[in-house]
Scaffold this active site. Structure first.
Site, PDB file in Angstrom:
ATOM      1  N   TYR A 165      30.399  55.727  48.842  1.00 15.47           N
ATOM      2  CA  TYR A 165      29.089  55.077  48.780  1.00 15.47           C
ATOM      3  C   TYR A 165      28.465  55.110  50.167  1.00 15.47           C
ATOM      4  O   TYR A 165      29.080  54.673  51.146  1.00 15.47           O
ATOM      5  CB  TYR A 165      29.240  53.631  48.312  1.00 15.47           C
ATOM      6  CG  TYR A 165      27.946  52.864  48.249  1.00 15.47           C
ATOM      7  CD1 TYR A 165      27.008  53.131  47.250  1.00 15.47           C
ATOM      8  CD2 TYR A 165      27.658  51.865  49.167  1.00 15.47           C
ATOM      9  CE1 TYR A 165      25.825  52.420  47.179  1.00 15.47           C
ATOM     10  CE2 TYR A 165      26.476  51.145  49.109  1.00 15.47           C
ATOM     11  CZ  TYR A 165      25.563  51.431  48.113  1.00 15.47           C
ATOM     12  OH  TYR A 165      24.382  50.723  48.053  1.00 15.47           O
ATOM     13  N   ASP A 224      30.516  58.645  58.130  1.00 10.47           N
ATOM     14  CA  ASP A 224      29.966  57.329  57.786  1.00 10.47           C
ATOM     15  C   ASP A 224      31.017  56.267  58.076  1.00 10.47           C
ATOM     16  O   ASP A 224      31.951  56.062  57.299  1.00 10.47           O
ATOM     17  CB  ASP A 224      29.545  57.312  56.313  1.00 10.47           C
ATOM     18  CG  ASP A 224      28.930  55.979  55.905  1.00 10.47           C
ATOM     19  OD1 ASP A 224      28.894  55.048  56.735  1.00 10.47           O
ATOM     20  OD2 ASP A 224      28.507  55.863  54.741  1.00 10.47           O
ATOM     21  N   LYS A 248      27.925  46.887  59.518  1.00 10.25           N
ATOM     22  CA  LYS A 248      28.839  45.767  59.323  1.00 10.25           C
ATOM     23  C   LYS A 248      29.153  45.055  60.638  1.00 10.25           C
ATOM     24  O   LYS A 248      28.425  44.178  61.073  1.00 10.25           O
ATOM     25  CB  LYS A 248      30.134  46.234  58.648  1.00 10.25           C
ATOM     26  CG  LYS A 248      29.951  47.045  57.375  1.00 10.25           C
ATOM     27  CD  LYS A 248      29.478  46.232  56.212  1.00 10.25           C
ATOM     28  CE  LYS A 248      29.460  47.047  54.940  1.00 10.25           C
ATOM     29  NZ  LYS A 248      28.872  46.353  53.801  1.00 10.25           N
TER      30      LYS A 248
END
Length: 434
Positions: free
Chosen positions: A147, A242, A270
């Site tokens: 994702y 990523d 994050k």
């Protein structure tokens, strides 16, 4: 926590269902795949969440990753408070942006230039736009179960919430855009070679989670990442790593440090915002200087480099860097103890369970078979996971409400929390096998 009161959470959920689609502002917060009712969080501290009814839970999703230092970590709270006194947003450049960028780049030497954004979705979307401009090509390769945010071209077989909901992609994505994304199985270099043979001189970038976290935790097999770098170098294709999830979590320098990856572009999120909306993309100077105002690739954001997020990021990343020699061994030991301890309880009662773990992220897959890609993960017994999730929540242990999400812990999880988790799992497995 038997017979705990949930009256306030129930009332809040009822209200939410009249305000938000499905009663949530992100699908991964819903409990449809695991059953039961989602508690509504009122506050958090350290390793614990407290719901609107005053019930306490040990937290193993950590706001989906960033709470590596624990909730309400005092230096982070104090940094945000100090920054807020000067205003929540300027829409102009600040010293803190450069301070945090220097700190991030000291941990990520592969990043020669970078740009802050407000979400992982923005970071990956922008990195792909940059790769297309740099190569003058349209197609990208992603991997099934990975994702990379909810921009149109990245929702093809995107794992996580999409896998949990049982849909292959997303309505509203034009077929013309979806066709530009080649979704391949993770850990399969032959599939990548075949894609390049079929689409010579058409592939702008490969984007991947170096450790998959959105089909559950799946590590790269030996030689896989090196193989991707060799293929992309051969074909003039950019490699986008990523690290929105793995950055600063699997090592101070993320998966790039852990696996010694030569990335062209990197996306982070994050942890670099200390729990506030913050992400970044960066990489080799020759590509990053294609961005406006220097180059022709446009990207902008009013809240990029927001002063509150910069303050929280400086406090978080600064603490991780200063104390790395103690923090990362502690995270490794704590994660190993709880992940293997729970797996051992499953083995005692004959429940088939496969544990995948990289540092302080892991998944207990309810399957007896190894899990090396999304299709392996998809064969897990999701009904059994749902029963386990409900039993653990009833015992005060809050896990991500999906078989296809990684779990996380932070430095606030100590022996007390680990033993309580293993004890709860012992009882929960009895419920699963009933």
């Amino acid at each position: 926590m038997a017979d705990k009161n949930t009256q306030q959470s129930r009332a809040l959920q009822t209200r939410a269902e009249h305000l938000f689609p499905g009663g949530v502002n992100s699908p991964v917060r819903g409990f449809r795949s695991v059953g039961g009712e989602p508690p509504f969080v009122a506050r958090a501290e350290g390793a614990y969440l407290y719901d609107a009814d005053g019930n306490r839970y040990i937290d193993y999703f950590g706001s989906w990753g960033p709470m590596i230092l624990g909730h309400a970590f005092p230096p982070v709270v104090e940094a945000i408070q100090r920054a807020a006194q000067n205003s929540a947003s300027f829409g102009a450049s600040t010293k803190a942006e450069g301070d945090l960028a220097e700190l991030v780049m000291a941990c990520y030497p592969a990043i020669e230039r970078m740009r802050f954004v407000s979400s992982g979705t923005e970071a990956t979307m922008s990195a792909i736009r940059l790769a297309r401009a740099a190569t003058n090509r349209k197609r990208i390769i992603k991997f099934e179960g990975c994702y990379h945010g909810h921009s149109d071209g990245l929702l093809v077989k995107a794992g996580s919430g999409i896998a949990t909901l049982g849909i292959p992609g997303s309505a509203g994505v034009p077929e013309e855009i979806a066709q530009l994304t080649l979704a391949l199985p993770f850990n399969d270099l032959a599939a990548v070679e075949a894609a390049f043979a079929t689409h010579p001189d058409e592939i702008a970038a490969i984007i991947l989670e170096p450790v998959v976290g959105n089909a559950g935790c799946i590590a790269p097999v030996a030689g896989y990442l090196e193989g991707l770098r060799a293929i992309t170098a051969k074909h003039g294709t950019l490699l986008i790593v990523d690290e929105v999830m793995t950055g600063f979590r699997v090592a101070l320098g993320g998966a790039i440090e852990l696996y010694n990856i030569d990335a062209d572009l990197v996306t982070l999120g994050k942890i670099i915002g200390g729990g506030l909306p913050c992400a970044a993309f960066g990489g080799k100077r020759q590509f990053m200087e294609l961005l406006a105002p220097l180059g022709p690739v446009y990207q902008a954001g009013t809240l990029s480099g927001n002063p509150l997020a910069m303050a929280a990021g400086l406090a978080t990343v600064g603490h991780l860097k200063q104390h790395a020699v103690e923090i990362y061994p502690q995270l490794e030991a704590s994660s190993k103890a709880v992940a293997e301890g729970v797996a051992a309880e499953a083995a005692k009662v004959g429940i088939p369970l496969t544990l995948n773990r990289v540092g302080s992220m892991w998944t207990w897959f309810f399957t007896p078979n190894p899990v090396a890609d999304y299709y392996d993960a998809a064969r897990s017994d999701t009904a059994a996971f749902g029963r386990f999730h409900r039993a653990m929540l009833e015992s005060g242990i809050w896990l991500p409400p999906s078989q296809f999400e990684a779990m996380f812990l932070g430095i606030a999880h100590g022996p007390t929390e680990i033993e309580a988790t293993i004890s709860a799992a012992r009882a929960a497995f009895a419920a699963v096998s009933a």
